[in-house]
Enzyme design. Structure first.
Site, short mmCIF file in Angstrom:
data_model
loop_
_atom_site.label_atom_id
_atom_site.label_comp_id
_atom_site.label_asym_id
_atom_site.label_seq_id
_atom_site.Cartn_x
_atom_site.Cartn_y
_atom_site.Cartn_z
N LEU A 101 88.83 26.14 55.65
CA LEU A 101 89.81 27.22 55.80
C LEU A 101 89.86 27.81 56.98
O LEU A 101 88.92 28.02 57.80
CB LEU A 101 89.35 27.98 54.50
CG LEU A 101 89.29 27.56 53.08
CD1 LEU A 101 89.03 28.57 52.33
CD2 LEU A 101 90.75 27.14 52.67
N ASP A 102 91.17 28.37 57.22
CA ASP A 102 91.43 29.15 58.60
C ASP A 102 90.37 30.33 58.67
O ASP A 102 89.83 30.90 57.59
CB ASP A 102 92.66 29.55 58.57
CG ASP A 102 93.85 28.50 59.05
OD1 ASP A 102 93.36 27.45 59.27
OD2 ASP A 102 94.79 28.78 58.31
N TYR A 103 90.02 30.69 59.81
CA TYR A 103 89.22 32.03 60.30
C TYR A 103 89.85 32.98 59.30
O TYR A 103 89.07 33.84 58.77
CB TYR A 103 89.44 32.30 61.61
CG TYR A 103 88.49 33.34 61.95
CD1 TYR A 103 87.19 33.33 62.20
CD2 TYR A 103 89.05 34.74 62.43
CE1 TYR A 103 86.25 34.43 62.62
CE2 TYR A 103 88.34 35.89 62.83
CZ TYR A 103 87.11 35.56 63.13
OH TYR A 103 86.29 36.61 63.34
#
Length: 241
Positions: A101-103
């Protein structure tokens, strides 16, 4: 007793298929003897080596993490930022995230030390549904929502059809909350899809992965998956095979 290639996959050395290739190439030894036959089974006391390096065997473990925003989906970060494995300090197994999952994206993330299981879940052909809730800039029109549903042309190709639902809108602030269900796992896919229709994502959360939800968890919480849930996930990933 387990097959050699399954033990290698569980140890995270390689996928089961890759382990079979390593065996065929004569790069795997059991108790000092080269093993090429795929049906060979080993006990916990047997010593397995791949390219002369002992395989450290661990009991497979499976976790669900409610990943907070501002956390890297990795086991380490050269910039010293917080990573998802920081939430598992008491776990002796070498776990890693299944996908990412993105930052700035929060929500469900699975972590395991079972390489075969991870590869199974991530394979594009397995089409496990992932449900996201996005806060976006502007209020998407019905036509924009239909574009998402049909598939959006991105730089790496057209996305598969998605399911969408406009949950709410704030006309004063000109923002909307949209639920979107996809089964692909391209890099920053949901954000890129909304950007493509002119509604950049302000906030994003993955609320469901297959049948798994965040029920009972707060950001940063984790729980071990039950044996039944692991079995269900395997069945879900293999249903088209």
């Amino acid at each position: 007793m387990e097959r050699v290639q399954k033990v290698i996959a569980h140890a995270g050395v390689a996928s089961r298929r890759k382990a079979e290739e390593l065996m065929a190439e004569g790069r795997v030894k059991v108790n000092g003897k080269t093993v090429k036959e795929l049906g060979v089974k080993v006990s916990p006391s047997d010593r397995i080596e791949v390219d002369g390096i002992p395989v450290e065997r661990e009991e497979p473990v499976y976790f669900l993490l409610y990943k907070p925003r501002g956390v890297i989906s990795a086991v380490s970060d050269d910039k010293g930022r917080k990573v998802v494995t920081d939430f598992f300090e008491g776990i002796k197994q070498r776990i890693y995230p299944v996908g990412r999952l993105d930052y700035d994206t929060s929500g469900i993330l699975i972590l395991t030390n079972d390489g075969e299981f991870a590869n199974l879940l991530m394979h594009p052909s397995n089409e496990i549904e992932k449900v996201y809730v996005a806060k976006v800039k502007g209020i998407p029109s019905k036509e924009s929502m239909k574009t998402l549903q049909r598939g959006v042309v991105l730089e790496d190709g057209k996305t598969a059809p998605a399911k969408t639902k406009l949950l709410s809108m704030d006309k004063k602030k000109q923002t909307a909350i949209v639920e979107i269900s996809i089964h692909e796992g391209r890099n920053r896919q949901v954000r890129r899809m909304f950007e493509a229709i002119g509604h950049p994502v302000l906030k994003l959360k993955r609320e469901r992965y297959g049948f798994l939800t965040l029920q009972g968890l707060s950001a940063g919480d984790a729980r071990e998956l039950t044996a039944h849930e692991v079995k269900q996930l395997r069945a879900l990933a293999m249903r088209k095979k």
